[in-house]
Every structure is written in structure tokens, then in C-alpha cells.
Design a protein around this motif. Structure first.
Motif, mmCIF file in Angstrom:
data_model
loop_
_atom_site.group_PDB
_atom_site.id
_atom_site.type_symbol
_atom_site.label_atom_id
_atom_site.label_comp_id
_atom_site.label_asym_id
_atom_site.label_seq_id
_atom_site.Cartn_x
_atom_site.Cartn_y
_atom_site.Cartn_z
ATOM 1 N N ASP A 1 0.878 -1.157 0.000
ATOM 2 C CA ASP A 1 0.000 0.000 0.000
ATOM 3 C C ASP A 1 0.926 1.219 0.000
ATOM 4 O OD1 ASP A 1 -2.257 1.711 0.629
ATOM 5 O OD2 ASP A 1 -1.451 1.758 2.665
ATOM 6 N N CYS A 2 0.427 2.389 -0.379
ATOM 7 C CA CYS A 2 1.334 3.547 -0.461
ATOM 8 C C CYS A 2 1.230 4.459 0.759
ATOM 9 C CB CYS A 2 1.076 4.314 -1.754
ATOM 10 S SG CYS A 2 1.508 3.352 -3.215
ATOM 11 N N ASP A 3 0.114 5.220 0.842
ATOM 12 C CA ASP A 3 0.055 6.213 1.911
ATOM 13 C C ASP A 3 0.010 5.536 3.280
ATOM 14 O OD1 ASP A 3 -0.020 9.135 2.171
ATOM 15 O OD2 ASP A 3 -1.774 8.695 3.388
ATOM 16 N N GLY A 4 0.879 5.963 4.183
ATOM 17 C CA GLY A 4 0.934 5.368 5.523
ATOM 18 C C GLY A 4 1.864 4.166 5.605
ATOM 19 N N VAL A 5 2.389 3.732 4.456
ATOM 20 C CA VAL A 5 3.266 2.543 4.433
ATOM 21 C C VAL A 5 4.647 2.892 3.874
ATOM 22 C CG1 VAL A 5 3.595 0.237 3.446
ATOM 23 C CG2 VAL A 5 1.356 0.925 4.301
ATOM 24 N N ILE A 6 4.664 3.435 2.639
ATOM 25 C CA ILE A 6 5.970 3.786 2.044
ATOM 26 C C ILE A 6 6.198 5.293 2.057
ATOM 27 C CG2 ILE A 6 6.076 1.706 0.631
ATOM 28 C CD1 ILE A 6 5.403 3.526 -1.803
ATOM 29 N N PRO B 1 11.032 6.822 6.571
ATOM 30 C CA PRO B 1 12.473 6.555 6.617
ATOM 31 C C PRO B 1 12.799 5.068 6.413
ATOM 32 C CG PRO B 1 11.832 8.069 8.361
ATOM 33 C CD PRO B 1 10.550 7.608 7.706
ATOM 34 N N GLY B 2 13.711 4.794 5.506
ATOM 35 C CA GLY B 2 14.138 3.414 5.230
ATOM 36 C C GLY B 2 13.295 2.709 4.171
ATOM 37 N N ALA B 3 12.116 3.281 3.831
ATOM 38 C CA ALA B 3 11.228 2.570 2.883
ATOM 39 C C ALA B 3 11.858 2.409 1.485
ATOM 40 C CB ALA B 3 9.879 3.267 2.790
ATOM 41 N N PRO B 4 12.476 3.464 0.922
ATOM 42 C CA PRO B 4 13.079 3.268 -0.405
ATOM 43 C C PRO B 4 14.161 2.177 -0.363
ATOM 44 C CG PRO B 4 12.920 5.612 0.096
ATOM 45 C CD PRO B 4 12.564 4.875 1.359
ATOM 46 N N GLU B 5 14.954 2.171 0.702
ATOM 47 C CA GLU B 5 16.034 1.179 0.809
ATOM 48 C C GLU B 5 15.448 -0.236 0.908
ATOM 49 O OE1 GLU B 5 15.772 3.979 2.547
ATOM 50 O OE2 GLU B 5 17.615 5.113 2.178
ATOM 51 N N VAL B 6 14.358 -0.396 1.675
ATOM 52 C CA VAL B 6 13.745 -1.720 1.823
ATOM 53 C C VAL B 6 13.245 -2.223 0.465
ATOM 54 C CG1 VAL B 6 11.703 -2.921 2.747
ATOM 55 C CG2 VAL B 6 13.127 -1.530 4.259
ATOM 56 N N ILE B 7 12.545 -1.363 -0.254
ATOM 57 C CA ILE B 7 11.960 -1.786 -1.535
ATOM 58 C C ILE B 7 13.068 -2.075 -2.556
ATOM 59 C CG2 ILE B 7 10.635 -0.850 -3.493
ATOM 60 C CD1 ILE B 7 8.641 0.049 -1.193
ATOM 61 N N VAL C 1 4.891 -4.707 12.076
ATOM 62 C CA VAL C 1 6.161 -4.010 12.374
ATOM 63 C C VAL C 1 5.804 -2.575 12.773
ATOM 64 C CG1 VAL C 1 7.814 -5.244 10.886
ATOM 65 C CG2 VAL C 1 6.371 -3.456 9.884
ATOM 66 N N ASP C 2 6.705 -1.910 13.485
ATOM 67 C CA ASP C 2 6.457 -0.497 13.800
ATOM 68 C C ASP C 2 6.526 0.331 12.523
ATOM 69 O OD1 ASP C 2 6.109 -0.937 16.514
ATOM 70 O OD2 ASP C 2 8.273 -0.823 16.907
ATOM 71 N N THR C 3 7.477 -0.008 11.661
ATOM 72 C CA THR C 3 7.667 0.701 10.391
ATOM 73 C C THR C 3 8.365 -0.266 9.433
ATOM 74 O OG1 THR C 3 9.056 2.370 9.288
ATOM 75 C CG2 THR C 3 9.707 1.743 11.512
ATOM 76 N N ILE C 4 8.152 -0.094 8.110
ATOM 77 C CA ILE C 4 8.798 -1.061 7.212
ATOM 78 C C ILE C 4 10.326 -0.896 7.202
ATOM 79 C CG2 ILE C 4 6.790 -1.575 5.775
ATOM 80 C CD1 ILE C 4 8.135 0.078 3.569
ATOM 81 N N GLY C 5 10.799 0.232 7.723
ATOM 82 C CA GLY C 5 12.245 0.399 7.887
ATOM 83 C C GLY C 5 12.831 -0.707 8.769
ATOM 84 N N ASP C 6 11.996 -1.311 9.623
ATOM 85 C CA ASP C 6 12.471 -2.390 10.511
ATOM 86 C C ASP C 6 12.916 -3.637 9.729
ATOM 87 O OD1 ASP C 6 11.760 -0.711 12.523
ATOM 88 O OD2 ASP C 6 10.050 -1.891 13.251
ATOM 89 N N LEU C 7 12.524 -3.731 8.449
ATOM 90 C CA LEU C 7 12.913 -4.911 7.654
ATOM 91 C C LEU C 7 14.334 -4.785 7.106
ATOM 92 C CD1 LEU C 7 9.625 -5.388 5.551
ATOM 93 C CD2 LEU C 7 10.208 -6.402 7.765
ATOM 94 N N LEU C 8 14.874 -3.569 7.158
ATOM 95 C CA LEU C 8 16.144 -3.308 6.475
ATOM 96 C C LEU C 8 17.322 -4.151 6.974
ATOM 97 C CD1 LEU C 8 17.068 -1.651 4.103
ATOM 98 C CD2 LEU C 8 17.611 0.211 5.665
ATOM 99 N N PRO C 9 17.531 -4.262 8.298
ATOM 100 C CA PRO C 9 18.704 -5.037 8.735
ATOM 101 C C PRO C 9 18.716 -6.451 8.151
ATOM 102 C CG PRO C 9 17.717 -3.880 10.598
ATOM 103 C CD PRO C 9 16.804 -3.676 9.424
ATOM 104 N N ALA C 10 17.557 -7.114 8.112
ATOM 105 C CA ALA C 10 17.509 -8.488 7.595
ATOM 106 C C ALA C 10 17.845 -8.530 6.104
ATOM 107 C CB ALA C 10 16.126 -9.075 7.823
#
Ligand code: PLP
Ligand code: CA
Length: 306
Positions: free
Chosen positions: A27-32, A40-46, A294-303
């Protein structure tokens, strides 16, 4: 992998989940992003998901942008994305009218520029965009000339929504052969600071009320947008993850379509609401409970970087 519902997604569980998934729908608004700012971190995750060979799509109820406008915004905010990855309600409404309904006639459009452009792109003529030119008395409202070629009414976000537009929609929809489509039913669009503005759902409901008819809804949680995407790309639902911020649109869409679901807490729905559904003991409310959060999709980045 055995799934217990509404689990916090972190640590090794992220990699475990991603190993079972080929495609991720965002989804876009509220997610990415929120408004005009990337989360923060969403572009890097995607971008990292793509470099791990995951297919990524953007699935949004917002009818105020064309695919091209979304691709431009995604690029500007740092996401690697192309038009073909965007499934918004403006594009999907045009696809529905063209391919599913095989509309032979014009659309009376209550909606903005993006809907107008997507209809044009599939070769469907429309009338009604912009402010309605007629003002006047009750007699004018009831006798306004209709376009005899209009065979569908499409309602999306329209900043020029008016009494006159309602009056026209009523007259078109009095003919039971006239199709009635709504882009989405989101009732409020949340802004920063807890404020909100009226969403398209209010306009769709107003037209439904006056027409004494129910609109066919294109957006989430209806499965049409997923069907549209799945038919173009051959998606396997059980190997697809839907990421969203709303239980009643994004998570319900995922449940309706047999997808894995992830709630992110940067948007509309709170964890407490999901837990209430889970703890209610009601089978019917389980479709509103995500598999993970997750609190934010940025939390997926370390993995993804590990
Ligand atoms: N509709 C409109 C007009 C919007 O502005 C928004 C969000 O900005 C939405 C719907 C919800 O969009 P999404 O499905 O991306 O959360
Ligand atoms: Ca959202």
C-alpha cells in the motif's frame, strides 16, 4: 512455516518469511510514504527486496494519480519503480470498464484529472470532469440535458463534487442498465496531527444514497485490483505478502485473496485494534488480523542487508 497471528516481525523471522515469498505488494500512503515524504528506510527496503529478486507492486486506493504520476513520485522519493508496477484505482477503474465490463459507451465521471487520463488511455470517452457548469433552480436540476451515450457512472475523488453532480448521477443511474462504479470507500484521509479530510467513500455513499443502488467497488478490500495484477503477472497468492496500514482495506484484501499479511504501524490502524479482533474469539473478525506487524517497514532493512 507455521503462522501464529499478529506476530511482531523481527530478527530471524524476517528472513524466514521472505524465503516463503516471491512477491510483495505495498500500500502507499501510511506505508511507504506519508503525504510527500518517504517513510524513513522505505526506499532502501523496496530497492533491497528487488535486488533479492522479489517482485514488488504498489497497490493504492488513491484515485488522484495516474500510473505515470505514481512512477514519477516514487522515483522522486528514491524508490526504483516503473509504471507497470503501480496498481491504483484510477488505472484499475479504467481497466475494469474496458476489459471486465466491456463498456460500449461513455462514462459520466465524478472524479479528477487522473481518472480522466486513465479513461482516455484505454479509449473510453467521458463527460463530467471539472466543476459542473449548471447552477440554478430545482427545475434546472431535474431537467438538465443528459448525454444519451453515457452507459456508466464512475465515482472517484472529486474536489468539485457538488449537488448538481449528484443530480446528474441520479438521472443516469435511474436507468438500471447504466453501470455504477466507485473507486474506493475510504471515508477519511488522515493528515498529520490527528486531523483528517473527507475521503472518496463519502462521495460514493452520497451517490449510492440518492441512486438507491450499490456501486461496484474497484479498490481494496475488493479483490479486483489483486485479480488485475495476478492476471498480468501470474502471481501465486500463497507466496505473496501484502503490506498495509489499514486493517479494513489492506489486511482484509490480503485475507480475501489468500495472501500473507503484514501491518505497519506508521498509518491508520493501531496494534490494539488488531489485537481486539484477534481476542474477540469471532471467526468473522479474523480476516482483519494480520499475520505479522512491524512499527515501520524500515524495521525490515537489517535483515535485507545482512
Ligand atoms: N484516496 C485518496 C484521495 C487519498 O489521498 C489517499 C491517501 O493519500 C487514499 C485514498 C488512500 O491511499 P492508500 O490506499 O495508498 O493508503
Ligand atoms: Ca494506506
Amino acid at each position: 512455516m507455521a503462522v501464529s497471528r499478529c506476530q511482531r516481525l523481527s530478527g530471524a523471522l524476517v528472513q524466514e518469511l521472505l524465503a516463503t515469498v516471491d512477491t510483495v505488494l505495498f500500500d502507499c500512503d501510511g506505508v511507504i510514504w506519508r503525504g510527500d515524504q518517504a517513510i524513513p528506510g522505505a526506499p532502501e527496503v523496496i530497492n533491497a527486496l528487488k535486488s533479492h529478486d522479489k517482485r514488488v507492486f504498489f497497490v493504492t486506493n488513491n484515485s488522484t494519480k495516474t500510473r505515470a504520476m505514481y512512477a514519477e513520485k516514487l522515483g522522486r522519493l528514491g524508490f526504483q519503480a516503473s509504471e507497470e508496477e503501480v496498481f491504483g484505482t484510477a488505472y484499475c477503474s479504467a481497466v475494469y470498464l474496458k476489459r471486465t465490463a466491456k463498456l460500449d459507451g461513455k462514462v459520466y465521471l465524478i472524479g479528477g484529472n487522473a481518472l480522466s487520463q486513465e479513461l482516455q488511455r484505454v479509449g473510453i470517452q467521458h463527460v463530467g470532469s471539472g466543476p459542473d457548469p449548471v447552477t440554478g433552480s430545482q427545475n434546472d436540476w431535474a431537467n438538465v440535458p443528459l448525454d444519451p451515450d453515457v452507459k456508466a457512472v464512475l465515482v472517484g475523488f472529486d474536489e468539485h463534487f457538488s449537488y448538481m453532480k449528484l443530480a446528474r448521477a441520479l438521472r443516469y443511474l435511474d436507468d438500471p442498465r447504466c453501470l455504477f462504479i466507485g473507486t474506493n470507500t475510504d471515508t477519511r484521509l488522515p493528515l498529520e496531527g490527528g486531523r483528517a479530510v473527507p475521503g472518496t467513500g463519502c462521495l460514493v455513499r452520497a451517490v449510492e444514497t440518492v441512486a438507491h443502488r450499490k456501486a461496484q467497488i474497484i479498490g481494496k478490500p475488493n479483490h479486483f485490483m489483486f485479480d488485475c495484477l495476478a492476471s498480468e503477472y501470474g502471481i501465486q497468492p500463497s507466496r505473496t505478502l501484502m503490506v498495509g496500514d489499514r486493517l479494513d482495506t489492506d489486511i482484509l484484501l490480503g485475507s480475501n485473496c489468500g495472501l500473507k499479511t503484514l501491518l505497519t504501524l506508521t498509518g491508520v490502524s493501531q496494534l490494539e485494534e488488531a489485537l481486539e479482533h484477534l481476542e474477540s474469539g469471532s471467526e468473522a473478525r479474523l480476516c482483519l488480523v494480520p499475520d505479522y506487524y512491524v512499527d515501520t517497514i524500515g524495521d525490515l532493512l537489517p535483515a535485507l542487508q545482512g
